[in-house]
Structure formats: structure tokens, C-alpha cells
Write an enzyme that holds these catalytic residues in place. Structure first.
Site, PDB file in Angstrom:
ATOM      1  N   GLN A  74       0.971  -1.241   0.013  1.00 55.81           N
ATOM      2  CA  GLN A  74       0.091   0.020   0.073  1.00 55.81           C
ATOM      3  C   GLN A  74       0.907   1.287  -0.004  1.00 55.81           C
ATOM      4  O   GLN A  74       2.018   1.560   0.506  1.00 55.81           O
ATOM      5  CB  GLN A  74      -0.797   0.242   1.118  1.00 55.81           C
ATOM      6  CG  GLN A  74      -1.997   0.906   1.136  1.00 55.81           C
ATOM      7  CD  GLN A  74      -3.309   0.293   1.976  1.00 55.81           C
ATOM      8  OE1 GLN A  74      -3.369  -0.638   2.617  1.00 55.81           O
ATOM      9  NE2 GLN A  74      -3.916   1.476   2.598  1.00 55.81           N
ATOM     10  N   SER A  96       4.320  -6.194   2.762  1.00 59.31           N
ATOM     11  CA  SER A  96       2.862  -5.865   3.518  1.00 59.31           C
ATOM     12  C   SER A  96       1.759  -6.401   2.696  1.00 59.31           C
ATOM     13  O   SER A  96       1.870  -7.698   2.615  1.00 59.31           O
ATOM     14  CB  SER A  96       2.911  -4.047   3.846  1.00 59.31           C
ATOM     15  OG  SER A  96       1.792  -3.904   4.424  1.00 59.31           O
ATOM     16  N   LEU A  97       0.987  -5.503   2.168  1.00 59.02           N
ATOM     17  CA  LEU A  97      -0.177  -5.905   1.210  1.00 59.02           C
ATOM     18  C   LEU A  97       0.444  -7.045   0.238  1.00 59.02           C
ATOM     19  O   LEU A  97      -0.271  -8.012  -0.218  1.00 59.02           O
ATOM     20  CB  LEU A  97      -0.928  -4.865   0.698  1.00 59.02           C
ATOM     21  CG  LEU A  97      -1.818  -5.224  -0.443  1.00 59.02           C
ATOM     22  CD1 LEU A  97      -2.891  -6.039  -0.250  1.00 59.02           C
ATOM     23  CD2 LEU A  97      -2.176  -3.848  -1.185  1.00 59.02           C
ATOM     24  N   ARG A 141     -10.173  -7.296   4.491  1.00 58.80           N
ATOM     25  CA  ARG A 141      -8.648  -6.939   5.289  1.00 58.80           C
ATOM     26  C   ARG A 141      -8.619  -5.572   5.572  1.00 58.80           C
ATOM     27  O   ARG A 141      -8.375  -5.229   6.746  1.00 58.80           O
ATOM     28  CB  ARG A 141      -7.476  -7.617   4.684  1.00 58.80           C
ATOM     29  CG  ARG A 141      -6.061  -7.334   5.433  1.00 58.80           C
ATOM     30  CD  ARG A 141      -4.816  -7.680   4.671  1.00 58.80           C
ATOM     31  NE  ARG A 141      -3.787  -7.595   5.526  1.00 58.80           N
ATOM     32  CZ  ARG A 141      -2.681  -6.793   5.167  1.00 58.80           C
ATOM     33  NH1 ARG A 141      -3.103  -5.754   4.094  1.00 58.80           N
ATOM     34  NH2 ARG A 141      -1.484  -6.570   5.646  1.00 58.80           N
ATOM     35  N   HIS A 196       0.795  -3.137  10.878  1.00 65.24           N
ATOM     36  CA  HIS A 196       1.911  -3.847  11.515  1.00 65.24           C
ATOM     37  C   HIS A 196       2.291  -3.289  12.952  1.00 65.24           C
ATOM     38  O   HIS A 196       3.453  -3.193  13.342  1.00 65.24           O
ATOM     39  CB  HIS A 196       3.227  -3.735  10.473  1.00 65.24           C
ATOM     40  CG  HIS A 196       2.707  -4.167   8.946  1.00 65.24           C
ATOM     41  ND1 HIS A 196       2.483  -5.446   8.862  1.00 65.24           N
ATOM     42  CD2 HIS A 196       2.675  -3.420   7.820  1.00 65.24           C
ATOM     43  CE1 HIS A 196       1.998  -5.779   7.528  1.00 65.24           C
ATOM     44  NE2 HIS A 196       2.426  -4.358   7.056  1.00 65.24           N
ATOM     45  N   GLN A 226       1.009 -11.018  11.005  1.00 66.28           N
ATOM     46  CA  GLN A 226       1.435  -9.958  10.016  1.00 66.28           C
ATOM     47  C   GLN A 226       0.781  -8.660  10.116  1.00 66.28           C
ATOM     48  O   GLN A 226       1.493  -7.571  10.091  1.00 66.28           O
ATOM     49  CB  GLN A 226       1.265 -10.565   8.470  1.00 66.28           C
ATOM     50  CG  GLN A 226       2.074  -9.513   7.764  1.00 66.28           C
ATOM     51  CD  GLN A 226       1.422  -8.955   6.485  1.00 66.28           C
ATOM     52  OE1 GLN A 226       0.425  -8.706   6.529  1.00 66.28           O
ATOM     53  NE2 GLN A 226       1.746  -9.100   5.205  1.00 66.28           N
TER      54      GLN A 226
END
Length: 303
Positions: free
Chosen positions: A10, A89-90, A114, A196, A244
Site C-alpha cells: 500500500q 506488507s499487502l 482485510r 503492522h 502480520q
């Protein structure tokens, strides 16, 4: 050539992403239709026209995943050996798609949900993220611990570049402290969700339920953001992906752990990781963002 596949996260979104693929390729058009049907959203309008939705987490995430998935589908017929997939991440969810862990429609639904879960975790508080440049990891970690503030390391991008996450007001309080300790630059990001970090704990269990529903039992190797180690089963994914949300992204550690398994890296759907990789590894990273760059990368691998 052994290729490590990379997928951005992202923040890499922009209006017009994927348009060249869509205009040039029937497979891309088909994937846009699949994504649009999956969450009843016009992805052409979302990704090609100026709008506010593209920067809303629940739409940003599926848009980025779709862009990366199309880049992967058009790239995968090139002459290369798969080493692993690694997403930031994503991007780990895009990596799971490339590894055969999840179908496109389910992947779009998963990251859409999510995003909504992440937003829900911040209904009664304002989070954000902050980039810190020029300090070593240990110094920043100690500053966070000693501050007593709700601020944590979130993205270990490269030596001298670490992203913090937490409550916006606490990040603002920490900014002068980091500068006093010698940070070259401290930049608060325009975000309302802190990724996170423990503030997303409420989203972990619902996300696990979704993963249990959508993921396949086995797939190709994906490198975990949480452990910086590869996994290839649903059982492992169900342990790693829910946390995560609350654990930092070990990106530079992942590259260092697996750079010797690949001759070259290919970033699918962005150029952000290419820039970060220059500070981590001597291995080349090539981006696939449109048909011209796709052709260039394929020629490099096959030449």
C-alpha cells in the site's frame, strides 16, 4: 535465470495504474471483470479515473493486488525459473496469488475485507505511520521502548530507513526526539491506519477466519514478512498472516536471507521495491509496470 518475484504494498497506488495492460491485453480485461464482480466495484473507474476511493484502504488493497496480479500473469510465460515470491506488507497477498495459494476473485475479496478490518480497528482512534531516515534500527527501537508511547517499528525497509506505526499524536511527540538523536529526516505520512503494530490486534482473528476459507492447502514458496523465512502450506499461512497485521515487516531481512536463491528480482506492479533494493543488495531488480517494461524484462531474461 532464477527469479525472485517481488510485490509492492500500500502506498504504491496511483490513478491510471494498469491502464496500459487493460488497453493492450484481453487477459487483463478479463481480470478486471473478475475483480469487479468479486466485490461489486467498477475497477476501471477505481483505477483509471480521479476518485477518492482509490486511497481508501478497503479499495486501495484490491486495486494494488489486481495490478500486480495482471503484471504477474503477463510475465509468467517468460523463460525463467521461479525462486520464490516476496511481497511487502499487502504485497504478501499478491505473492500468495502468484504462488497459486489463492484464486484471483478470492484474493480480491480477502484484501477488501482485510482493509475493512483494519479501518474498523481505528474507528475510535487516529493512527498513522512515520518514515525515519539516517538512524540505525537499535537506536530507533530503544527510543520507541523508552518513550512509553504507543509507537512501534513497522517496516524494516533498508539500513537507515525504518517506518514507525502508532497513534498519530504519539508519533508527532516522537518526531523531535528522533531528530535530536540524529535522524536525517522524519516524515509523518498522510494515513489514518497504523499497519503492522499491536493497534490492529482486533483484526487478527477475523482475518484468520477469512484465510481459512480462501487459501489452498499447498502452494509455491512465499517469504513471510513476519519471519523472513519461506512457507508453502495453508497451515503455516494461518499462523503467519494474522499476526502480520501486528508484527513488523522484515523486508530487508527477507532480501538478505534469500538474495542468493535468485539471480535477479522482478517487481510486478511497481517500482518502489526496486528503489529500496538498491540499498540492500547488489542483485538487479527490474520493474514490470506496463507492456513496454514487460517486454524489456522478458528480453533481459531471455537474452
Amino acid at each position: 535465470m532464477k527469479v525472485g518475484l517481488l510485490f509492492p504494498g500500500q502506498g504504491s497506488q496511483f490513478v491510471g495504474m494498469g491502464k496500459d495492460f487493460y488497453d493492450s491485453n484481453d487477459k487483463a480485461k478479463e481480470m478486471f471483470e473478475v475483480a469487479s464482480d468479486a466485490i461489486k466495484t467498477d475497477f476501471k473507474k477505481l483505477m483509471f479515473e480521479e476518485n477518492e476511493e482509490i486511497n481508501k484502504t478497503e479499495y486501495t488493497q484490491p486495486a494494488i493486488l489486481l495490478y500486480s496480479a495482471i503484471a504477474y500473469e503477463l510475465f509468467k510465460n517468460a523463460d525463467f525459473d521461479y525462486a520464490f515470491s516476496l511481497g511487502h506488507s499487502l504485497g504478501e497477498f499478491s505473492a500468495l496469488y502468484s504462488a497459486g495459494a489463492i484464486d484471483l476473485a478470492d484474493a480480491i475479496k480477502l484484501v477488501h475485507e482485510r482493509g475493512k478490518l483494519m479501518n474498523a480497528a481505528f474507528r475510535d482512534k487516529v493512527g498513522s505511520m512515520m518514515v525515519v531516515l539516517g538512524l540505525d534500527d537499535e537506536t530507533i527501537e530503544n527510543i520507541c521502548k523508552e518513550s512509553g508511547l504507543k509507537v512501534w517499528p513497522a517496516n524494516y525497509n533498508s539500513d537507515g530507513q525504518l517506518v514507525l506505526a502508532g497513534l498519530r499524536e504519539d508519533l508527532e511527540k516522537l518526531e523531535p526526539v528522533l531528530k535530536e538523536k540524529g535522524a536525517k529526516r522524519v516524515m509523518l505520512l498522510n494515513m489514518s491506519v497504523a499497519s503492522h503494530c499491536p493497534l490492529l490486534e482486533s483484526a487478527s482473528a477475523p482475518l484468520r477466519d477469512l484465510l481459512d476459507e480462501y487459501l489452498k492447502d499447498e502452494f509455491k514458496s512465499v517469504v513471510s514478512n513476519v519471519s523472513a523465512k519461506a512457507y508453502n502450506t495453508k497451515k503455516e499461512a494461518l499462523e503467519l498472516l494474522p499476526v502480520q497485521l501486528t508484527k513488523p515487516v522484515l523486508y530487508k531481512q527477507s532480501i538478505k536471507n534469500y538474495e542468493n536463491d535468485a539471480d535477479i528480482f522482478v517487481e510486478l506492479g511497481g517500482k518502489v521495491l526496486m528503489g529500496i533494493n538498491r540499498k540492500i543488495t547488489k542483485k538487479k531488480t527490474l520493474p514490470v509496470t506496463d507492456m513496454a517494461s514487460l517486454e524489456k524484462v522478458i528480453n533481459t531474461l531471455e537474452g
